[in-house]
Every structure is written in C-alpha cells, then in structure tokens.
Design a protein around this motif. Structure first.
Motif, PDB file in Angstrom:
ATOM      1  N   ARG A  13       0.830  -1.204   0.000  1.00  0.00           N
ATOM      2  CA  ARG A  13       0.000   0.000   0.000  1.00  0.00           C
ATOM      3  C   ARG A  13       0.869   1.260   0.000  1.00  0.00           C
ATOM      4  O   ARG A  13       0.655   2.168  -0.810  1.00  0.00           O
ATOM      5  N   ASN A  14       1.868   1.282   0.881  1.00  0.00           N
ATOM      6  CA  ASN A  14       2.717   2.472   0.984  1.00  0.00           C
ATOM      7  C   ASN A  14       3.525   2.703  -0.295  1.00  0.00           C
ATOM      8  O   ASN A  14       3.758   3.846  -0.692  1.00  0.00           O
ATOM      9  N   THR A  15       3.925   1.599  -0.920  1.00  0.00           N
ATOM     10  CA  THR A  15       4.658   1.714  -2.184  1.00  0.00           C
ATOM     11  C   THR A  15       3.768   2.353  -3.250  1.00  0.00           C
ATOM     12  O   THR A  15       4.196   3.240  -3.998  1.00  0.00           O
ATOM     13  N   MET A  16       2.527   1.904  -3.322  1.00  0.00           N
ATOM     14  CA  MET A  16       1.598   2.488  -4.300  1.00  0.00           C
ATOM     15  C   MET A  16       1.356   3.965  -4.004  1.00  0.00           C
ATOM     16  O   MET A  16       1.346   4.803  -4.914  1.00  0.00           O
ATOM     17  N   LEU A  17       1.177   4.290  -2.713  1.00  0.00           N
ATOM     18  CA  LEU A  17       0.992   5.701  -2.329  1.00  0.00           C
ATOM     19  C   LEU A  17       2.199   6.524  -2.783  1.00  0.00           C
ATOM     20  O   LEU A  17       2.050   7.609  -3.338  1.00  0.00           O
ATOM     21  N   ALA A  18       3.392   5.973  -2.574  1.00  0.00           N
ATOM     22  CA  ALA A  18       4.615   6.677  -2.956  1.00  0.00           C
ATOM     23  C   ALA A  18       4.666   6.913  -4.467  1.00  0.00           C
ATOM     24  O   ALA A  18       5.188   7.928  -4.934  1.00  0.00           O
ATOM     25  N   HIS A  19       4.083   5.961  -5.229  1.00  0.00           N
ATOM     26  CA  HIS A  19       4.038   6.123  -6.690  1.00  0.00           C
ATOM     27  C   HIS A  19       2.880   7.025  -7.120  1.00  0.00           C
ATOM     28  O   HIS A  19       2.596   7.130  -8.313  1.00  0.00           O
ATOM     29  N   GLY A  20       2.188   7.605  -6.154  1.00  0.00           N
ATOM     30  CA  GLY A  20       1.160   8.579  -6.493  1.00  0.00           C
ATOM     31  C   GLY A  20      -0.245   8.024  -6.641  1.00  0.00           C
ATOM     32  O   GLY A  20      -1.160   8.738  -7.056  1.00  0.00           O
ATOM     33  N   VAL A  21      -0.412   6.747  -6.284  1.00  0.00           N
ATOM     34  CA  VAL A  21      -1.741   6.127  -6.405  1.00  0.00           C
ATOM     35  C   VAL A  21      -2.654   6.641  -5.287  1.00  0.00           C
ATOM     36  O   VAL A  21      -2.211   6.775  -4.135  1.00  0.00           O
ATOM     37  N   ASP A  22      -3.910   6.935  -5.610  1.00  0.00           N
ATOM     38  CA  ASP A  22      -4.902   7.365  -4.613  1.00  0.00           C
ATOM     39  C   ASP A  22      -4.975   6.357  -3.460  1.00  0.00           C
ATOM     40  O   ASP A  22      -4.855   5.145  -3.686  1.00  0.00           O
ATOM     41  N   ALA A  23      -5.239   6.859  -2.258  1.00  0.00           N
ATOM     42  CA  ALA A  23      -5.238   5.992  -1.068  1.00  0.00           C
ATOM     43  C   ALA A  23      -6.244   4.850  -1.178  1.00  0.00           C
ATOM     44  O   ALA A  23      -5.930   3.701  -0.844  1.00  0.00           O
ATOM     45  N   ASP A  24      -7.453   5.141  -1.655  1.00  0.00           N
ATOM     46  CA  ASP A  24      -8.457   4.063  -1.710  1.00  0.00           C
ATOM     47  C   ASP A  24      -8.064   3.006  -2.745  1.00  0.00           C
ATOM     48  O   ASP A  24      -8.295   1.813  -2.557  1.00  0.00           O
ATOM     49  N   CYS A  25      -7.461   3.419  -3.842  1.00  0.00           N
ATOM     50  CA  CYS A  25      -7.019   2.474  -4.870  1.00  0.00           C
ATOM     51  C   CYS A  25      -5.882   1.607  -4.324  1.00  0.00           C
ATOM     52  O   CYS A  25      -5.857   0.385  -4.531  1.00  0.00           O
ATOM     53  N   ALA A  26      -4.942   2.237  -3.624  1.00  0.00           N
ATOM     54  CA  ALA A  26      -3.800   1.506  -3.069  1.00  0.00           C
ATOM     55  C   ALA A  26      -4.276   0.459  -2.061  1.00  0.00           C
ATOM     56  O   ALA A  26      -3.797  -0.683  -2.045  1.00  0.00           O
ATOM     57  N   GLU A  27      -5.250   0.838  -1.234  1.00  0.00           N
ATOM     58  CA  GLU A  27      -5.794  -0.093  -0.241  1.00  0.00           C
ATOM     59  C   GLU A  27      -6.457  -1.290  -0.934  1.00  0.00           C
ATOM     60  O   GLU A  27      -6.255  -2.446  -0.556  1.00  0.00           O
ATOM     61  N   THR A  28      -7.263  -1.011  -1.967  1.00  0.00           N
ATOM     62  CA  THR A  28      -7.965  -2.077  -2.697  1.00  0.00           C
ATOM     63  C   THR A  28      -6.984  -3.038  -3.359  1.00  0.00           C
ATOM     64  O   THR A  28      -7.112  -4.260  -3.236  1.00  0.00           O
ATOM     65  N   VAL A  29      -6.010  -2.500  -4.069  1.00  0.00           N
ATOM     66  CA  VAL A  29      -5.063  -3.364  -4.788  1.00  0.00           C
ATOM     67  C   VAL A  29      -4.218  -4.171  -3.800  1.00  0.00           C
ATOM     68  O   VAL A  29      -3.992  -5.369  -3.998  1.00  0.00           O
ATOM     69  N   ALA A  30      -3.775  -3.538  -2.711  1.00  0.00           N
ATOM     70  CA  ALA A  30      -2.979  -4.255  -1.705  1.00  0.00           C
ATOM     71  C   ALA A  30      -3.790  -5.397  -1.101  1.00  0.00           C
ATOM     72  O   ALA A  30      -3.283  -6.514  -0.934  1.00  0.00           O
ATOM     73  N   ASP A  31      -5.053  -5.141  -0.806  1.00  0.00           N
ATOM     74  CA  ASP A  31      -5.900  -6.180  -0.228  1.00  0.00           C
ATOM     75  C   ASP A  31      -6.068  -7.344  -1.205  1.00  0.00           C
ATOM     76  O   ASP A  31      -6.007  -8.513  -0.808  1.00  0.00           O
ATOM     77  N   MET A  32      -6.280  -7.023  -2.475  1.00  0.00           N
ATOM     78  CA  MET A  32      -6.445  -8.059  -3.505  1.00  0.00           C
ATOM     79  C   MET A  32      -5.177  -8.891  -3.659  1.00  0.00           C
ATOM     80  O   MET A  32      -5.223 -10.115  -3.723  1.00  0.00           O
ATOM     81  N   LEU A  33      -4.016  -8.236  -3.697  1.00  0.00           N
ATOM     82  CA  LEU A  33      -2.743  -8.964  -3.852  1.00  0.00           C
ATOM     83  C   LEU A  33      -2.499  -9.892  -2.666  1.00  0.00           C
ATOM     84  O   LEU A  33      -2.085 -11.043  -2.825  1.00  0.00           O
TER      85      LEU A  33
END
Lengths: 345, 345
Positions: A13-33
């Motif tokens: 999640r934090n990696t996605m946030l660092a790459h500029g991904v919206d917080a809700d998107c990062a949470e969703t993708v991290a949960d799915m992975l």
C-alpha cells in the motif's frame, strides 16, 4: 523472506501511495494482492505489483479512482472504470452488485476500460461472505484458439463462482484452456516437452514444443465446450461491457496502450430464494457427501473447489507469507527510491 | 419417415391430450420436442415422448400444470413445478424471467419438483429471441465423478447460454463430462472400446470398456474445471432450488419415484447495458472475426456454438423432419389406442 500479512500489505500500500496512487485504490489493490497470497495463488499476488507500478509510472494506468456508473437499473450496472487499476473497478462493481442484490434478489454489472484485476475469486468471495452467490469473469488478450481454428481468439479468460456454506466457501476459479500459459513458460525454462493436447503451433498443429505453443495458441478444455465457455466470457466481458473482445485488447506486459479489458460480475442473494441457513446447510451436506466419496486411485483425499485455498489462507494468516527472493528484490526496488524498507517478520 | 414440422408437432400434442395431459402442457412439451428435432438434437426430440407418456400413465408425472411461484422478488423467483412435465415449469420460469428482466435488467429463477425438460438450449433461445442473454442449467441423477473421486456424484448436468446477434443466436449447450453417456451406450452396442479419458470403472480406474464405464462414472472435462462447473450446477439447480443434489434424484428411465430434479434459469436484458442494436452488431462482428480465422488442420470451417443448430433448423423447416422407423413405431403405438394415426408428409 517471510512476512506477516499486515506488514506485507502495508508495504504494498505504501509503495503504491509513494508512486502517487490514490489511497483508496492503493488499499484495494494491496488487499487483492494479499488475498491471492493467502489463498495460495502467488502468480496473482505481490509479484504483480512491479508491473502494475510500471504501467502507472508510464501513464498507461490511472493513479486515481476514475470509476463511474454509466447506466443503472434496479438489478444491473454498466460501469466505466476510466482506466483505473483493475481491482478498483471490479471491487466497486461487486460491492454495488451486493448492495443492489440485497434489494432485488440479484444484480449483474459490466466494467469497461479496465485493467488486470488479479484473481477473479477475490471478487466472488466478497459475495459469498455476504451470503450470496458471486460470479465474475474478465477477458484478456487472445491466447486460446476457438475449437476448429488454428489461431488464438479468446483470452485465458477466468470464470469464478463462489458459494457460501457452513464451512469454507465453495469457490471455482478456472480458465477455459487445458493449462495456463505459465505451464508452457515453465516447461520452456526447464527444457521439457509439453504433452499433446495443451497447445497448437503457429500453423494450428498440435505441438509438444513449449516455445511453438507460446507462439501459437492454447487448446480449450473439452474442445467445443471450453471454447464455447470462453466465447461467452468474451461476449459478457467484452461485448456487453463495450470493452471489445480479446483480439482488440492490450497485454499487461506490453507498453503500447492501456489494456482496455472488460469484466462481468454479479451477485445472487440466496435469502431471496430460501433461508440462508438452510442453503448453507445444504451446501455443507453436499460437500460432506463429496468428501465421503471413495478417492480415485493415487488420490489421498477428494478436494472441493476452494478447499485448498481455504486451508492455505488459514495457515498463512497464522505463520506468515513466504515470498521468493527474486520477488522480494523487485518489491524492495519499488519502494527504495521513496525511502521505504521491506522488512522480514 | 419424413414429417412436416406442424404435422409431427400436432401428432405429439394430440397424443399427449389423449393421455390426459392438460392442453397448455401438451402444447409446451410438443413445441420443445420439435425444437430439438429442428435444431438437430434428435436425442432430446420426439424419441422422448414415449418415456414421458409412460411416466404420466404410471402417475409418476402430473398431467396438469401444477406450477406455482413460492417466493418472488423484483429480480428472482423460486418456483415449485409440482411434478409437472419438465418443460412446463422451465418454460414458465424463463417467461417470467424475461418479463421481470425487462423491468429490472435481469432475473433468475429456481425450479424444484420438476422433471426431464429436454434440451436446455430451448429455454435460453427464448431469451435470445427477446434481445436478452439466457442462462439455463438443470441437475440429473449422478453420473459424473468429481475430480479425484472414484464414484459418481454430479449428473450430466447441461449448461446453456444463448446470446442474440444480427444472424443466428450464439448458443452454448454442454454437459461438463468429456462425453455423454450415449457415446458409451453406442460403443457397447457396436462392441467397440472407448478411449481412455472418457470414463472410470466401478473401482475408479480409467477404463476402455464401455460396459465398465456405464457401471462406473463419466470423467469431467478439464479435470477440476469441469468437475467444479458441474458442482456449481448442482448447487444452483439442486441446493438453491431446494430440489436436492444428483444423488438424491430419480432417473427418467426408472419407475420408483418422481424424478424431483431442479432447474436454474435466468435472463439478462441487454438493453439495460447498451443499445441492443449495438450489442447485436458487436456479437456479429465477433462471430465474423471467428469465422475468418484459419481453420485447424483437417477442419473445413470454424463453427460457432449454435451455428450447426441454426442451419439444421432452417433446412428442416423447409424439407421436413426425418424420424427413424423405430421411433415412428413407438410414436404410432402411443396414439393408436386413441385412434390417432401417424402420417408421413
């Protein structure tokens, strides 16, 4: 390296946030992975984060939640994912289906302008947790030859159905080809032949050469049966959604254009047919009966669809998730420029 | 003998009326049987009338339309067929699904206490004719072994999906086993071996002996994939409906009890997702693309699901339906006690 679930999820999640991904998107993708890691589908787990971020960094996938409802009826939704990360549109669609199915009994949704969404079972299990039967399929670039054809047309389009019981949910998640492309890639790496019946070469002839099969096409299960199932997924995910069929889509590992894939998801609320408790008991009675059948020669135990996944999830939630070194290196490289550290349990 | 469609249908209907079947039930069953003849599925055509009437005469199937709605929501129906002839409950369910899907976007129905309903594609094509995507499956007595088991559990449960296009509808109608039981029966009659991979013997061992396979179980397509699909049909048709799973049902050709099978049907109204014309054009563009693929070695033409059926129907509507002498003798015997005569074109 071994990680606690929350720790690995947090890093993704934090990696996605660092790459500029919206917080809700990062949470969703991290949960799915992490769900894929837990359920034993590592091919769709954290090893996909690097390609997802590469596409985001290249501007081929939106960093934002650009999902919007295009059309809505009491029991249907047509959704445009706006090139959001695949899990974002698909999760939104399944949540909406569950909410609407609670009212009307069932709901189905199409999603277009989407991307690779991971394992289809992630979305169908959402419905099963709510006492509903979940359906999900998606299309992908052309890899499977229609029965009778020498060239690929359908993607290795997964079909998932999940059903609640008193124990683990019964979860089917299958591609309509005899084997996944990964088995050809592995055979090629190991210098091994593949059995006849897995793939056709570029001329449409059955082949035992994995490289020739990769250049050609995969064979559907049951000839016209698997072929027909895959075509129906193309129709539901590609035509009904407006996304387009497999031959018009773009590959996750090519950087020419957004993938443009389509999904089709739905939920049927058991409680509108019969008492949910009676249904769960009926499914459990069925699974007990199947578990009680004599195993075939060389088989220790008859396994239900979803049973291995449930065992894996229970075990990994307790002991943690092992990630191969090569994948750890990839993950570490994604966070390192932003000062993020991948730490072992 | 060769018959005009209307003539053969009229004879079937009048025969059922003579056996005391309600007029609306006789019309429905006759239409379903003739549709199977037209679409080239003679195994589910007029050759089934004798067993249907034998069960009616023995009091194992109701002569009446005893179908009733048990529970209803905006997009779901739970139906009790009241042991009516199979086509009666299934057609009622699909008609209701189409009507409700027009309002809400989609509708799914379960049917319990039902009987052999013929070819599943008869019901899904009803939806396709209305610009909808039709789904239908049913369960039957246990014949297929779950993946890893040595004994049968699932029926040769058909799954049908039908989709409208600008030309013929794309219609999938498949059982999840590698072959239908009929292929084993035929091989046994001809004294031929069957290939490994079709069936298991009573001990769960792969067999080339058709008699041993009949006493044992059929193998699902794609191992765990076809096995999982068949289990999902059992859940939808057997558990969600309340009918019960395959091992608790009764066979069409045994006279111990009503069959008690369950169906699951539904319709998704394309017009709630996108313009129906655009959808039809999209499906036709897909079928054109598939037809344009290079055929595999030894294949003259790539055929779409439902294409052979559409050609058969056009041809037979024009020239009539050929019925083998043995089936004609059976049909004649059904009407003869009531003064009905089976006449050639």
């Amino acid at each position: 390296m071994r990680f606690a679930v929350g720790q690995l999820k947090g890093y993704c999640r934090n990696t996605m946030l660092a790459h500029g991904v919206d917080a809700d998107c990062a949470e969703t993708v991290a949960d799915m992975l992490l769900d894929a890691e837990l359920t034993g589908v590592a091919t769709h787990g954290v090893s996909r984060l690097a390609i997802y971020m590469e596409r985001v960094d290249k501007g081929l996938v939106s960093k934002h939640n650009d999902v919007r409802i295009v059309r809505e009826s009491p029991s249907t939704l047509a959704i445009d994912a706006g090139n959001s990360l695949g899990a974002v549109g698909a999760k939104f669609a399944m949540e909406a289906c569950i909410r609407k199915a609670r009212e009307t009994g069932c709901c189905f949704a199409t999603v277009k302008n989407s991307n690779h969404f991971g394992a289809a079972a992630y979305y169908t299990r959402m419905a099963a947790r709510e006492g509903m039967i979940g359906f999900c399929c998606t299309n992908l670039t052309a890899k499977i030859a229609p029965h009778g054809a020498a060239e690929p047309f359908m993607g290795t389009d997964p079909i998932s159905v999940a059903v609640p019981s008193n124990g683990f949910p019964v979860v089917l998640d299958m591609t309509p080809s005899v084997v996944a492309l990964g088995k050809l890639i592995l055979a090629q790496k190991l210098g091994k032949d593949i059995p006849l019946g897995w793939a056709l070469d570029r001329d449409g002839k059955p082949t035992t050469d994995p490289a020739a099969g990769r250049a050609g096409s995969l064979i559907p299960i049951g000839g016209p049966k698997g072929s027909g199932l895959a075509l129906m997924v193309e129709i539901l995910s590609g035509v009904l959604s407006g996304a387009g069929t497999a031959t018009h889509l773009h590959d996750l590992y090519e950087f020419d254009a957004p993938q443009g894939v389509g999904h089709f998801l739905g939920a049927i609320d058991v409680g509108h047919f019969l008492d949910v408790g009676a249904f769960r008991a009926g499914v459990s009675a069925m699974t007990d009966e199947v578990k009680g059948l004599r195993p075939a020669e060389g088989v220790d135990e008859v396994l239900l669809p979803g049973e291995r996944a449930a065992r894996s999830a229970a075990e990994k939630a307790a002991v943690g998730i092992d990630v191969p070194d090569a994948v750890c290196a990839e993950l570490a490289a994604l966070g390192e420029p932003y000062g993020l550290k991948l730490k072992e349990c």
